[in-house]
Write a protein that holds these residues in place. Structure first.
Motif, PDB file in Angstrom:
ATOM      1  N   LEU A   4       0.734  -1.438  -0.020  1.00  0.00           N
ATOM      2  CA  LEU A   4       0.194   0.083   0.221  1.00  0.00           C
ATOM      3  C   LEU A   4       1.430   1.287  -0.051  1.00  0.00           C
ATOM      4  N   GLY A   5       2.320   0.865   0.047  1.00  0.00           N
ATOM      5  CA  GLY A   5       2.803   2.514   0.039  1.00  0.00           C
ATOM      6  C   GLY A   5       2.879   2.957   0.671  1.00  0.00           C
ATOM      7  N   ALA A   6       2.553   4.501   0.497  1.00  0.00           N
ATOM      8  CA  ALA A   6       2.470   5.804   1.933  1.00  0.00           C
ATOM      9  C   ALA A   6       1.177   5.701   2.619  1.00  0.00           C
ATOM     10  N   ALA A   7       0.446   4.791   2.158  1.00  0.00           N
ATOM     11  CA  ALA A   7      -0.931   4.716   3.121  1.00  0.00           C
ATOM     12  C   ALA A   7      -0.668   3.669   4.305  1.00  0.00           C
ATOM     13  N   VAL A   8       0.426   3.619   4.225  1.00  0.00           N
ATOM     14  CA  VAL A   8       1.041   2.829   5.898  1.00  0.00           C
ATOM     15  C   VAL A   8       1.911   3.643   6.571  1.00  0.00           C
ATOM     16  N   ILE A   9       1.550   3.830   7.594  1.00  0.00           N
ATOM     17  CA  ILE A   9       2.765   5.307   8.140  1.00  0.00           C
ATOM     18  C   ILE A   9       3.269   4.891   9.550  1.00  0.00           C
ATOM     19  N   THR A  10       4.379   5.136   9.255  1.00  0.00           N
ATOM     20  CA  THR A  10       5.570   4.633  11.074  1.00  0.00           C
ATOM     21  C   THR A  10       6.233   5.806  11.443  1.00  0.00           C
ATOM     22  N   ASP A  11       5.878   6.869  10.428  1.00  0.00           N
ATOM     23  CA  ASP A  11       6.969   7.539  11.465  1.00  0.00           C
ATOM     24  C   ASP A  11       7.102   8.696  12.427  1.00  0.00           C
ATOM     25  N   GLU A  12       7.768   8.119  13.493  1.00  0.00           N
ATOM     26  CA  GLU A  12       7.846   8.403  15.161  1.00  0.00           C
ATOM     27  C   GLU A  12       6.628   9.769  15.325  1.00  0.00           C
ATOM     28  N   ALA A  13       6.949  10.666  14.706  1.00  0.00           N
ATOM     29  CA  ALA A  13       6.459  11.889  15.119  1.00  0.00           C
ATOM     30  C   ALA A  13       4.686  11.700  14.953  1.00  0.00           C
ATOM     31  N   GLU A  14       4.588  11.370  13.425  1.00  0.00           N
ATOM     32  CA  GLU A  14       3.473  10.769  12.787  1.00  0.00           C
ATOM     33  C   GLU A  14       2.461  10.320  13.951  1.00  0.00           C
ATOM     34  N   LEU A  15       3.018   8.531  14.604  1.00  0.00           N
ATOM     35  CA  LEU A  15       2.732   8.124  15.582  1.00  0.00           C
ATOM     36  C   LEU A  15       1.901   8.656  17.011  1.00  0.00           C
ATOM     37  N   ALA A  16       3.311   9.727  17.433  1.00  0.00           N
ATOM     38  CA  ALA A  16       3.174  10.266  18.541  1.00  0.00           C
ATOM     39  C   ALA A  16       1.912  11.568  18.405  1.00  0.00           C
ATOM     40  N   TYR A  17       1.877  12.001  17.291  1.00  0.00           N
ATOM     41  CA  TYR A  17       0.192  12.533  16.743  1.00  0.00           C
ATOM     42  C   TYR A  17      -0.323  11.872  16.917  1.00  0.00           C
ATOM     43  N   PHE A  18      -0.929  10.824  16.148  1.00  0.00           N
ATOM     44  CA  PHE A  18      -2.109  10.417  16.093  1.00  0.00           C
ATOM     45  C   PHE A  18      -2.342   9.357  17.137  1.00  0.00           C
ATOM     46  N   GLY A  19      -1.804   8.937  18.080  1.00  0.00           N
ATOM     47  CA  GLY A  19      -1.612   8.308  19.632  1.00  0.00           C
ATOM     48  C   GLY A  19      -2.390   9.189  20.627  1.00  0.00           C
ATOM     49  N   THR A  20      -2.706  10.524  20.512  1.00  0.00           N
ATOM     50  CA  THR A  20      -2.977  11.487  21.093  1.00  0.00           C
ATOM     51  C   THR A  20      -3.914  12.174  21.031  1.00  0.00           C
ATOM     52  N   ASP A  21      -5.685  12.127  21.627  1.00  0.00           N
ATOM     53  CA  ASP A  21      -6.758  13.136  21.229  1.00  0.00           C
ATOM     54  C   ASP A  21      -6.543  14.178  23.140  1.00  0.00           C
ATOM     55  N   VAL A  22      -7.429  14.968  22.426  1.00  0.00           N
ATOM     56  CA  VAL A  22      -7.360  16.270  22.820  1.00  0.00           C
ATOM     57  C   VAL A  22      -7.593  16.279  24.486  1.00  0.00           C
ATOM     58  N   TYR A  23      -7.452  14.555  24.890  1.00  0.00           N
ATOM     59  CA  TYR A  23      -7.513  14.419  26.263  1.00  0.00           C
ATOM     60  C   TYR A  23      -6.181  14.120  27.445  1.00  0.00           C
ATOM     61  N   SER A  24      -5.614  12.805  26.079  1.00  0.00           N
ATOM     62  CA  SER A  24      -4.771  11.621  26.313  1.00  0.00           C
ATOM     63  C   SER A  24      -4.046  11.148  25.592  1.00  0.00           C
ATOM     64  N   ALA A  25      -3.232  10.026  25.996  1.00  0.00           N
ATOM     65  CA  ALA A  25      -2.110   9.403  25.370  1.00  0.00           C
ATOM     66  C   ALA A  25      -2.740   8.283  25.776  1.00  0.00           C
ATOM     67  N   GLY A  26      -2.391   6.260  24.013  1.00  0.00           N
ATOM     68  CA  GLY A  26      -2.447   5.157  24.928  1.00  0.00           C
ATOM     69  C   GLY A  26      -1.133   5.270  25.075  1.00  0.00           C
ATOM     70  N   GLN A  27      -1.475   3.521  24.318  1.00  0.00           N
ATOM     71  CA  GLN A  27      -0.411   2.707  24.176  1.00  0.00           C
ATOM     72  C   GLN A  27       0.462   2.875  22.285  1.00  0.00           C
ATOM     73  N   PRO A  28       1.382   2.975  22.473  1.00  0.00           N
ATOM     74  CA  PRO A  28       2.326   3.695  21.074  1.00  0.00           C
ATOM     75  C   PRO A  28       1.728   2.272  19.997  1.00  0.00           C
ATOM     76  N   LEU A  29       1.741   3.416  19.088  1.00  0.00           N
ATOM     77  CA  LEU A  29       0.973   2.931  17.946  1.00  0.00           C
ATOM     78  C   LEU A  29       2.200   2.139  17.311  1.00  0.00           C
ATOM     79  N   LEU A  30       1.738   0.690  16.202  1.00  0.00           N
ATOM     80  CA  LEU A  30       2.911  -0.252  15.874  1.00  0.00           C
ATOM     81  C   LEU A  30       2.703   0.696  14.334  1.00  0.00           C
TER      82      LEU A  30
END
Length: 520
Positions: free
Chosen positions: A19-45
């Motif tokens: 799928l190419g660029a449709a799969v994102i593993t960049d650490e900064a992007e994972l940190a962003y997508f791993g948080t919401d307005v209030y909290s953060a969860g387990q690290p994303l793969l």
């Protein structure tokens, strides 16, 4: 453990190759997508951004077959852990690549939209056709998506008259944890268009408000109505919550307002601490476009200083298809509210109607404080009792709040004829997480500043947030945006839970679709 991690990473690598660029593993992007307005969860793969239902279904099947949890995400405006990873390994599905308005059928009065379309973009597309959805999005609709609104439940624009997001839905397309693509409503029958929801048992309703428990929405079919051609506005202030909730209740029962928004004195004070509306050129420009030069000039002159900061205030819009209809609605509203409150200049509802999706910067306080709302929907008869119970809680916690710099303002509204909404908003000094940094306008963040990390204040806000929710449940509240925060299972009818659990087992036998939601 290492073997499991290696296996999961191998599956992600295979998806990247396909799928190419449709799969994102960049650490900064994972940190962003791993948080919401209030909290953060387990690290994303990884993060998966599909562009079609077929692409998503194939990827989900591969991930769950490997034991990897899958989490759907809309625009990211959740503050209840709705898409926060509860376990590892997890892959988050960013639906922003599903961003097409597929069909606007004016004659048959429906629109088909992909899940990642924002409410603002949908409204812009429909405005060109002279139509709208009855409910047309939350105040965060510049970022919030239609799919997110269906999963989490959403209210505000159009809600007072037409109900919540679920009330506008005719049918859905959903990808399940096993990679099946499921259709609900009349379109589930061969050679039938998606014009009707009630074709046998209502399978559509199962996926509305499920917080992604049962699947990932890829398409939504919504009702259409003609745009109302006329609009007017009213505002009042009240000396007591009894007067305010009495007005909200009587207006709701008579179905007069399209939107209602009310502020307690504390929230009014917070609004007045923010930058003056008179300096907000965009807000003024939109008010002038929608309501004319006079409306814009009144707003520029008065700014936010319209309501007595010691009083409660209520602001409503009233729509109709002729000047006479709107005039009748205005006259009836004034008569019904009567002596409950004092009429004031309706500049605030004019501004809100001209900028219906202008709330994304409001997720930080006037001096950069963090923000967390906690809401309840209650019958009108219970609104005053719940409001007073919350005030008693805040009085008991006053010393702790003062110690850690916490303060609260309460927003109130109505949904349809039956429900009043009470939403205390907690503000506390704290650092901004990756979601705030990416989402809030950079110039706005620079202007308001950042208080820096305050872990004790954060812990105090977390405790208060739970206490507020517990008071609400004790008073019979219902909630939207349940996520991983609000109670769902506690005290629920066991027979109803058994049905839900059986459906979950059928659609997601391994329990890998957004684990943790609706679990309290």
């Amino acid at each position: 453990m290492n073997a499991a991690v290696d296996s999961a990473q191998a599956v992600v690598a295979q998806l990247q190759a396909r799928l190419g660029a449709a799969v994102i593993t960049d650490e900064a992007e994972l940190a962003y997508f791993g948080t919401d307005v209030y909290s953060a969860g387990q690290p994303l793969l990884a993060v998966l951004r599909p562009t079609s239902a077929d692409e998503l279904a194939d990827a989900v099947k591969a991930l769950t077959a490997a034991g990897i949890a899958v989490i759907p995400r809309g625009g990211g405006m959740s503050y209840t852990g709705g898409y926060i990873a509860a376990q590892s390994p997890s892959v988050l599905v960013d639906t922003s690549g599903l961003n097409k308005v597929l069909e606007i059928n004016v004659e048959d009065a429906y629109v088909i939209v992909e899940a990642g379309v924002t409410w603002r973009d949908l409204k812009a597309a429909l405005d060109e056709k002279g139509v709208r959805t009855p409910y047309f999005g939350p105040m965060s609709g510049s970022h919030a998506t239609v799919g997110g609104g269906m999963s989490q439940g959403a209210i505000f624009n159009g809600s007072a008259r037409y109900g919540c997001s679920a009330d506008a839905v005719l049918g859905l397309q959903v990808v399940t944890a096993t990679g099946q693509i499921l259709t609900t409503g009349s379109a589930a029958a061969a050679n039938t268009s998606p014009f009707f929801r009630w074709y046998g048992p209502d399978l559509t309703g199962l996926f509305l408000g499920d917080c992604g428990l049962l699947g990932i929405k890829t398409r939504i079919v919504l009702k259409l109505i003609p745009l109302h051609s006329h609009i007017d506005y009213l505002s009042w202030q009240f000396t007591s919550p009894e007067g305010l909730f009495g007005a909200l209740s009587v207006l709701a029962r008579h179905g007069l307002a399209s939107e209602t928004a009310a502020f307690d004195p504390s929230l009014t004070a917070i609004r007045m601490r923010r930058a003056s509306l008179a300096s907000d050129v965009k807000s003024l420009t939109n008010v002038i476009k929608k309501g004319g030069l006079i409306s814009g000039l009144k707003l520029a002159v008065k700014g936010r200083d319209i309501v007595d900061a010691q009083q409660f205030s209520l602001h409503i819009t009233l729509e109709g298809d002729s000047a006479a209809e709107v005039a009748d609605r205005v006259a009836r509203a004034k008569k019904l509210v009567g002596n409950l409150g004092e009429s004031v200049e309706p500049s605030i509802p004019k501004m809100m109607a001209a900028n219906p999706f202008a709330a994304w910067n409001s997720m930080l306080g006037p001096q950069g404080e963090r923000w967390a709302p906690v809401h309840a929907l209650v019958p009108h008869s219970q609104a005053v009792a719940m409001f007073n119970a919350l005030q008693a809680l805040f009085a008991r916690e006053a010393d702790t709040m003062e110690q850690h710099g916490l303060f609260i303002g309460t927003l109130m509204s109505s949904v349809g004829e039956q429900a009043a909404v009470i939403e205390p908003c907690i503000y506390w000094p704290d650092s901004h997480n990756p979601f705030h940094v990416r989402t809030v306008d950079a110039d706005h963040r620079e202007r308001i500043g950042c208080p820096g990390e305050h872990l004790e204040a954060r812990a105090a806000a977390d405790r208060l947030k739970r206490q507020i929710a517990d008071v609400m449940r004790a008073h019979g509240a219902a909630n939207l945006q349940l996520g991983k925060f609000y109670d769902y299972r506690a005290g629920r009818d066991p027979a109803a839970l058994a049905v839900l659990d059986a459906i979950k087992a059928q659609l997601d036998p391994q329990g890998l679709m957004n684990p943790g939601v609706l679990s309290r």
